[in-house]
Scaffold this active site. Structure first.
Site, PDB file in Angstrom:
ATOM      1  CD  GLU A 165      -4.092  -8.804   4.731  1.00  0.00           C
ATOM      2  OE1 GLU A 165      -4.116  -7.662   5.262  1.00  0.00           O
ATOM      3  OE2 GLU A 165      -3.078  -9.263   4.107  1.00  0.00           O
ATOM      4  CG  ASP A 196      -7.123  -5.490   4.141  1.00  0.00           C
ATOM      5  OD1 ASP A 196      -8.070  -4.648   3.724  1.00  0.00           O
ATOM      6  OD2 ASP A 196      -6.003  -5.568   4.094  1.00  0.00           O
ATOM      7  NE  ARG A 255       2.012  -4.361   3.429  1.00  0.00           N
ATOM      8  CZ  ARG A 255       0.731  -3.647   4.157  1.00  0.00           C
ATOM      9  NH1 ARG A 255      -0.038  -4.439   4.825  1.00  0.00           N
ATOM     10  NH2 ARG A 255       0.377  -2.390   3.700  1.00  0.00           N
ATOM     11  CG  HIS A 315      -1.988  -1.055   1.070  1.00  0.00           C
ATOM     12  ND1 HIS A 315      -2.804  -1.054  -0.015  1.00  0.00           N
ATOM     13  CD2 HIS A 315      -2.353  -2.142   2.034  1.00  0.00           C
ATOM     14  CE1 HIS A 315      -3.671  -1.938   0.378  1.00  0.00           C
ATOM     15  NE2 HIS A 315      -3.319  -2.658   1.316  1.00  0.00           N
TER      16      HIS A 315
END
Length: 262
Positions: free
Chosen positions: A156, A182, A77, A52
């Site tokens: 998630e 999430d 990530r 993200h």
């Protein structure tokens, strides 16, 4: 050659569902200097976010170097499903990889294929920059890399939560990171995003218990320092304290408020 202690500090200090409470910064802005600035603060590690955040492969390699210069381990990530990218990240000197949306043991095994050398996985050889970061020779790195680099699967979704024991049982998975945002969307059937929701807290407690039972690290992301203390009491070993953008906004607002109120 001597092992760089900052590189090894992640896995050697990371608990196993015991609440060791390593605190990490979280960087999504692509300029490597941001990662370097965050790394100079008293965090135990720095996460670079390719999912993200706006960090691409070029900037993540430079970001890892900036974090290493500050004497901290870098964790990355990767984007959803980009397991092959995990190998490149580790070759660039990351001390760990976080993979989002790992929903099953099959997903976990696929991730491990790219993050661990045989006999655990099938990671391809090529850690040129990693050798500079960790300080090991090539034979030393091959012998120690599986233990020195952390493979963390994100839980998630409802599916992942139901499969948490199966995911933790996969050889080569070193821990689970709960994505509370999430997960809150999944548990509310898309009605809301609320990482502070009671059902998310229950899921966090459950994952911490299962991580401890399997001897794997419990990790999560929080949006306040108080929540960070809460999850450490639950048994969390690795806690991300917001993002660089969140902290930039919070710091700006605090300065502005203090000035206007003075």
């Amino acid at each position: 050659m001597p092992l760089n202690p900052s590189f090894a500090s992640l896995t050697r200090r990371l608990g196993k569902g015991t609440g060791s409470g390593l605190l990490t910064g979280w960087v999504g802005l692509p300029d490597p200097l941001v990662a370097g600035v965050v790394a100079t603060e008293p965090f135990d590690a720095v996460v670079l976010d390719m999912q993200h955040g706006f960090v691409d492969l070029h900037s993540v390699v430079q970001g890892i170097a900036q974090v290493a210069l500050a004497g901290k381990p870098a964790v990355v990530r990767i984007p959803v499903g980009h397991f092959a990218t995990a190998s490149r990240i580790l070759d660039a000197g990351a001390a760990g990889v976080i993979a989002p949306m790992v929903n099953s043991a099959a997903d976990a095994r696929a991730l491990v294929t790219y993050t661990k050398y045989p006999p655990v996985g099938a990671r391809s050889w090529g850690p040129a920059i990693a050798l500079n970061v960790c300080g090991l020779t090539a034979p030393e790195y091959l012998a120690q890399a599986n233990a020195l680099t952390a493979t963390i699967a994100m839980v998630e979704t409802r599916e992942a939560l139901a499969a948490v024991d199966e995911i933790l049982a996969v050889d080569g998975i070193d821990g689970i990171l709960v994505g509370p945002g999430d997960l809150s969307i999944a548990l509310s059937n898309g009605a809301s995003v609320d990482p502070m929701a009671a059902e998310v807290d229950a899921a966090l407690a459950h994952v911490a218990q299962r991580c401890k039972a399997h001897g794997k690290a419990a990790c999560t992301f929080v949006t306040t320092g108080a929540k960070g203390a809460d999850v450490i009491r639950m048994g969390y070993d690795f806690v991300a304290l917001g993002t660089d953008v969140m902290q930039l906004r919070a710091g700006s607002n605090a300065f502005i408020k203090a000035c206007r109120e003075a």
